[in-house]
Design an enzyme around this catalytic site. Sequence first.
Site, PDB file in Angstrom:
ATOM      1  N   ASN A 138       9.503  35.124  38.865  1.00 24.45           N
ATOM      2  CA  ASN A 138      10.007  34.359  38.354  1.00 24.45           C
ATOM      3  C   ASN A 138      10.183  34.191  37.385  1.00 24.45           C
ATOM      4  O   ASN A 138      11.263  34.977  37.102  1.00 24.45           O
ATOM      5  CB  ASN A 138       8.928  35.396  36.971  1.00 24.45           C
ATOM      6  CG  ASN A 138       7.245  35.394  38.013  1.00 24.45           C
ATOM      7  OD1 ASN A 138       7.243  34.362  39.223  1.00 24.45           O
ATOM      8  ND2 ASN A 138       5.930  36.125  37.371  1.00 24.45           N
TER       9      ASN A 138
ATOM     10  N   GLU B 130       4.994  39.420  26.883  1.00 21.56           N
ATOM     11  CA  GLU B 130       4.910  38.374  27.248  1.00 21.56           C
ATOM     12  C   GLU B 130       3.611  37.956  26.814  1.00 21.56           C
ATOM     13  O   GLU B 130       2.845  38.784  27.665  1.00 21.56           O
ATOM     14  CB  GLU B 130       4.837  38.383  29.503  1.00 21.56           C
ATOM     15  CG  GLU B 130       5.006  37.026  29.824  1.00 21.56           C
ATOM     16  CD  GLU B 130       5.354  36.623  30.731  1.00 21.56           C
ATOM     17  OE1 GLU B 130       4.872  37.659  31.897  1.00 21.56           O
ATOM     18  OE2 GLU B 130       6.715  37.215  31.200  1.00 21.56           O
TER      19      GLU B 130
ATOM     20  N   HIS C  18       8.596  40.418  38.675  1.00 20.90           N
ATOM     21  CA  HIS C  18       8.693  39.572  37.968  1.00 20.90           C
ATOM     22  C   HIS C  18       9.824  40.087  37.011  1.00 20.90           C
ATOM     23  O   HIS C  18      10.117  41.132  37.285  1.00 20.90           O
ATOM     24  CB  HIS C  18       6.942  40.013  37.000  1.00 20.90           C
ATOM     25  CG  HIS C  18       5.637  39.611  37.634  1.00 20.90           C
ATOM     26  ND1 HIS C  18       4.814  40.008  37.522  1.00 20.90           N
ATOM     27  CD2 HIS C  18       6.102  38.616  38.529  1.00 20.90           C
ATOM     28  CE1 HIS C  18       3.846  38.979  37.609  1.00 20.90           C
ATOM     29  NE2 HIS C  18       4.733  38.430  38.669  1.00 20.90           N
TER      30      HIS C  18
END
Length: 360
Positions: free
Chosen positions: A288, A183, A266
Amino acid sequence: MGASDVLSRKTGVIVGDDVRKLFKYCQEKKFAIPAVNMTSSSTVVSALEAARDSKSPLILQVSQGGAAYFAGKGVGNSKQEASIGGAVAAAHYIRSIAPYYNIPVVLHTDHCAKKLLPWLDGMLDADEAYFKLHGEPLFSSHMIDLSEEEKDWNISTTAKYLQRAAPMSQWLEMEIGITGGEEDGVNNEDVDNNSLYTQPEDIYEIYSTLSKISPYFSIAAGFGNVHGVYSPGNVKLHPELLSKHQNYVKEKIETSDPKPVFLVFHGGSGSSKQEFSEAISNGVVKVNLDTDLQYAYLTGIRDYILKNKDYLMTQVGNPEGPGKPNKKFYDPRVWVREGEKTMTTRVKEALQDFDAAGQL
Ligand SMILES: [Zn+2]
């Protein structure tokens, strides 16, 4: 009784103790709020529409790359100027538009690794300037992600940033342990499996350090999460580990609160509804959501283009006649809207999955 009842500001961007009250309400009612990564006004309104229709609070967040995209890919970013300017522009836009949707919105910024700290510094400058004028920060919260760094440095540097955020009652999310995947240029794909799981002692060390500075912080702990979508079965999620963290901290600080720590999930793409539910019942307040929404946004536009291909090859002329105009097919308000609709549908699914729907 709903989440609105605990908030002093019930619509638009919320800040300060309202953010804590909202997250505490999430823990009590066992739901989490999806944090939608936005890259444009179009993705912002798609998410707002979903939350409004579902009677849910919403978290809108911008990543360093997404913020630069918000400013425009043509703007240089060697000193994070596009990421700072884009994030600030997104914040002002959301502050202006969110009240029209009649829901509370937490305005957040995503992963900020060590090399990106000038981005966070720039946004905090904007927060302090806004605070001088309005008595509140521009953003509800930020994230600092030093999970790639040595643990002590991660915690002490996070503490320094919380010290800067604290006078504005601004929230700070931090990360410990390693979330696999890639990411924004951080690649953890070949990390050894054991370091994917955060230990309760680490959570307590963070809690005891940060809570002396401010109550406004949350922790993204690794429990086998992976950023992005990978084939199922490669990584084992252990959301039950999160209850160990809560119990460990609860005993150490001798509180009656069963969930003293605000946790963040996450890398949830591809996780099951059951895995989300277990994580949420253990105190996760924010999940998220990025990868799945990128795909959802594409599908509406993709299907529209494929279906209307013969009306899109020229400005004038289609199967109905050589002189027929195609303006109503290529107007961006028509085809971009199709992406907004499929993204809205996917955000609504997430609001259901995390039990956020109907909580206002
Ligand atoms: Zn993360």
